[in-house]
Design an enzyme around this catalytic site. Structure first.
Site, PDB file in Angstrom:
ATOM      1  N   GLU A 156     -23.178 -10.405  39.361  1.00  0.00           N
ATOM      2  CA  GLU A 156     -22.439  -9.512  38.464  1.00  0.00           C
ATOM      3  C   GLU A 156     -22.558  -8.060  38.902  1.00  0.00           C
ATOM      4  OE1 GLU A 156     -20.398 -10.417  36.304  1.00  0.00           O
ATOM      5  OE2 GLU A 156     -20.920 -12.452  35.687  1.00  0.00           O
ATOM      6  N   ARG A 160     -19.010  -6.137  39.860  1.00  0.00           N
ATOM      7  CA  ARG A 160     -18.604  -5.108  38.897  1.00  0.00           C
ATOM      8  C   ARG A 160     -18.958  -3.705  39.381  1.00  0.00           C
ATOM      9  NH1 ARG A 160     -18.743  -7.533  32.827  1.00  0.00           N
ATOM     10  NH2 ARG A 160     -19.040  -9.742  33.301  1.00  0.00           N
TER      11      ARG A 160
END
Length: 611
Positions: A156, A160
Site C-alpha cells: 500500500e 499510494r
C-alpha cells in the site's frame, strides 16, 4: 312440473352436458383438463416464461451528446473532487483519511497524509493549483522514519505514496518530489531482504528491518516493478532498478507448468515458488497480473519476458476462468482451486476483477496480437512447457483473431461490471456477486461458447458481448426478499453488498472509451457517477455504501484515498473531450498514478544489466 322439466330441458348447461356424454366426455374429464390447464399456466408464469432470454443482446442506442455536455459532466466530477478534498482538508488533514459521516479522521496508512499524496496527480490533471500547493506544504515536512506505527505495509505504501510522488514528479519535474520518492523507496528497501528477493508484507522503518509472514500474496509481492523502475530511471540508482527486476526474474523462472502458466495466489518468500494452487484475478492477485503488461509498455515495449507472461496469463484466463451465465449470458471471470480431481471454480465475481476488461482493452490497443512475430514471439510456442491440455487451449485460441478476442473479452466483462451497478436499486455495484453457474446450474466456459458461435456462422454478437438491458426485477416489490425470488432472471446472488467507492469498473469504462470511441462507455460511467452523487455524498465528502441491493442503503463512515486518486480521476478523464493522458505515452499504476513511457539508454542497460 311440466314447467320445470321444460326449463331443465332448455338449459344450455344441460344441453352441453348431454352433448358431451354422447361424445364419451364426462364431468370428471373436464375437471381433469381444467386442473391440468391451471397447472400449465402456473408453471409458465412462474418458470417457463423466463426460459427464453428476456434480456436480448444487440444494440442499445446511446445519444452522442455534444462536447459541451461532456465537458459539463467533467466539471461536475471536478466539483465532486473539490467537495471531497475540501472536506478532507477541513476535518482530517494531515491525517490519512476523512471519516465522511462523523467528520472525523483516521490514520490507517502510516499517518503521512495519504489522501493528499494519493491525490496530487488528480489535482494536476484537473488544474487545481491552490489545492496542490497546499498539499505540497505537507510533503516538504515529510519524515519517512516517523510513521504512526513502526511497521508500514510495503504494498500500500508503494502504490499510494511512492506512486503518487513519482507521478506528480513526472508531471512537474519538481525535485522535492523526486527526493521524497528516493527517500521513501530507500526506506522500504529492507522488505527485499528475503532469500528470493520477493518483498515481505511490511517494513519496520524505525529498526530498518522487514517483517511479516514468509508466505506472501501475489499482489503484494509483485506490484512494485513500475514504481521502482521509474524511480531508478529518474535517480540513476542501480539498486532501485535491481529491485524492479526481481519479480520478473522470479516469475519467469518459476515452475508454472501445472498452473497453465498463470501465477497462483500465494508464494514462498524463501524459495520463490508458488505455495498454493489458487488462481485468481481478484483480491490478493489482481495487480500482479496487471503489471506484466504495464511494465512492458512503460519500458517502451522491450521487456519481452513480461510480455510473454502477460500472454500466458490472459490465455489461461480465456480458456479456464471466463464463463457465460445461463440466462442473461453475462460474461464474467472467476477464480479456481486446483485439486487432484481437476479445477474447482467458485463462480464468485469480484468488483476488484473489473480492472481486467480495461487491461484486455489496453493490450488489444497496444500489442501486435495478430503479428507477435514482429516482437520475436510465436503464440503457440508459449505453451511448449505446459501440460498437454493447456497446449490444446493455445491451439484453440490461435484459431481466432487474437486482437478481436481480447477486445471482445474486454467489452463483455466491462458490460457485466456495469450491469452489476445498473441492476441494483441504488445504481451502485456490490463488492462480490456469485453467479448461478456450476453445481445444479449449467457451467458454460466462454471459449466453448465462442467455438459454438463460430460453428453457427457468427450471425450475432459474440457470446456475452451484445448490449444487454439492466435487470429491473419486479417493479411491484418494495423489499429485497421479494426481489430475491426473481434471482433466476438476474443470474447471480449478491455475496457482499457494499460499494466501497472502488474504481475498477470506471477504470475499464474509461480505457474502453479511449480505445473504441464508443459513447456507450461514457453513458454508463455517467450513470455510475449519478448514483455516487445520489447515494454516497455526505456534507463533508463521500461515503462507502452498504446494502446497495436494497431500497434502504446505509452509508459507511469511510472515504478511501483511492476514491480521489482513482475513481474520480478516471471519471473525469472519461468525460473530458481532449485526451489529456494518452495511453501510448503514459501508463497508470494500479493506484491510477500515470507514469511516463521511457526507454533505457544503452549506457543504462550496460550499467544495470538490463537485457
Amino acid at each position: 312440473m311440466n314447467f320445470s322439466t321444460n326449463l331443465l330441458r332448455n338449459n344450455p348447461a344441460v344441453k352441453a352436458s348431454a352433448s358431451l356424454r354422447r361424445r364419451g366426455i364426462s364431468i370428471r374429464h373436464l375437471a381433469f383438463a381444467l386442473a391440468f390447464s391451471i397447472a400449465l399456466l402456473t408453471l409458465y408464469y412462474n418458470y417457463l416464461q423466463y426460459v427464453p432470454n428476456p434480456f436480448p443482446g444487440g444494440v442499445i442506442y446511446y445519444p452522442s451528446e455534444t462536447p459541451e455536455v461532456w465537458e459539463d459532466r467533467a466539471l461536475q466530477v471536478k466539483n465532486a473532487f473539490l467537495h471531497a478534498y475540501h472536506g478532507y482538508e477541513h476535518f482530517a488533514f494531515p491525517s490519512d483519511e476523512l471519516l465522511p459521516v462523523s467528520n472525523g479522521s483516521i490514520n490507517n496508512f502510516n499517518g503521512w497524509g495519504v489522501t493528499a499524496i494519493d491525490s496530487l496527480d488528480t489535482m494536476l490533471i484537473m488544474g487545481l493549483q491552490p489545492e496542490y500547493d497546499r498539499a505540497m506544504t505537507a510533503i516538504h515536512d515529510l519524515n519517512f522514519t516517523q510513521p504512526i506505527k513502526p511497521d508500514v505495509p510495503f504494498f500500500e505504501t508503494v502504490i499510494r505514496y511512492l506512486g503518487g510522488l513519482l507521478s506528480a514528479y513526472a508531471m512537474t519535474k519538481d525535485d522535492v518530489l523526486r527526493t521524497r520518492a528516493d527517500q521513501l523507496g530507500t526506506a522500504l528497501a529492507p522488505a527485499f531482504n528475503t532469500s528470493s528477493g520477493f518483498p515481505t508484507y511490511s517494513v519496520n522503518l524505525v529498526r530498518g528491518t522487514s517483517s511479516g509472514s514468509r508466505i506472501g500474496s501475489l499482489a503484494e509481492i509483485a506490484s512494485y516493478q513500475m514504481e521502482y523502475a521509474y524511480l531508478g530511471k529518474i535517480t540513476g540508482k542501480k539498486e532501485h532498478v535491481d529491485r524492479s527486476m526481481t519479480a520478473t526474474r522470479n516469475f519467469y523462472s518459476a515452475e508454472l507448468r501445472k498452473y497453465g502458466g498463470m501465477y497462483p495466489m500465494h508464494w514462498n518468500l524463501s524459495s520463490g515458488q508458488a505455495s498454493d494452487a489458487h488462481l485468481s484475478v481478484g483480491a490478493a492477485s489482481d495487480s500482479a497480473h496487471e503489471y506484466t503488461l504495464k511494465q512492458y509498455l512503460m519500458t517502451a515495449r522491450h521487456d519481452t519476458a513480461n510480455l510473454e507472461m502477460y500472454l500466458r496469463f490472459t490465455s489461461h484466463v480465456f480458456k479456464n476462468l471466463m464463463f457465460i451465465s445461463p440466462n442473461r449470458q453475462l460474461l464474467y471471470v472467476t477464480d479456481s482451486n486446483l485439486y487432484r480431481g481437476g479445477n474447482r471454480n467458485t463462480h464468485h465475481f469480484e468488483h476488484l476483477s473489473c480492472f481486467l476488461p480495461g487491461l484486455f482493452a489496453l493490450g488489444a490497443h497496444t500489442l501486435p496480437l495478430n503479428n507477435l512475430q514482429d516482437v520475436g514471439l510465436n503464440f503457440t510456442e508459449l505453451a511448449t512447457d505446459l501440460l498437454p491440455e493447456h497446449k490444446m487451449g493455445y491451439e484453440e485460441l490461435a484459431s481466432f483473431n487474437l486482437a478481436d478476442l481480447h477486445l471482445w473479452a474486454a467489452e463483455g466483462l466491462a458490460q457485466t461490471c456495469y450491469l452489476t451497478y445498473a441492476d441494483q436499486p441504488t445504481g451502485l455495484g456490490p463488492d462480490i456477486v456469485t453467479m448461478r453457474s456450476g453445481g445444479i446450474h449449467p457451467e458454460i466456459p466462454w471459449m466453448e461458447a465462442m467455438q459454438e458461435w463460430t460453428k453457427q456462422g457468427r450471425k450475432s454478437p459474440p457470446p456475452g458481448v451484445g448490449d444487454k438491458h439492466p435487470w429491473a426485477g419486479d417493479n411491484n416489490t418494495t423489499n429485497m426478499r421479494d426481489r430475491e425470488t426473481t434471482i433466476p432472471e438476474r443470474d447471480y446472488y449478491v455475496r457482499n453488498s457494499e460499494y466501497q467507492l472502488r474504481p475498477e469498473t470506471v477504470e475499464s469504462l474509461y480505457i474502453l472509451y479511449r480505445v473504441t470511441g464508443d459513447v456507450k462507455w461514457r453513458h454508463r460511467g455517467w450513470a455510475i457517477f449519478q448514483a455516487i452523487e445520489r447515494e454516497a455524498k455526505t456534507p463533508s465528502g463521500y461515503a462507502s455504501v452498504r446494502d446497495v441491493d436494497t431500497y434502504d442503503p446505509e452509508q459507511h463512515d469511510a472515504m478511501p484515498s483511492f476514491f480521489l486518486a482513482e475513481t474520480l480521476k478516471y471519471l473525469y478523464l472519461l468525460f473530458r473531450e481532449d485526451d489529456i493522458v494518452p495511453l501510448d505515452r503514459w501508463v497508470f499504476n494500479t493506484e491510477a498514478h500515470p507514469l511516463p513511457v521511457f526507454e533505457w539508454t544503452e549506457e543504462e542497460k550496460a550499467a544495470y544489466g538490463i537485457p
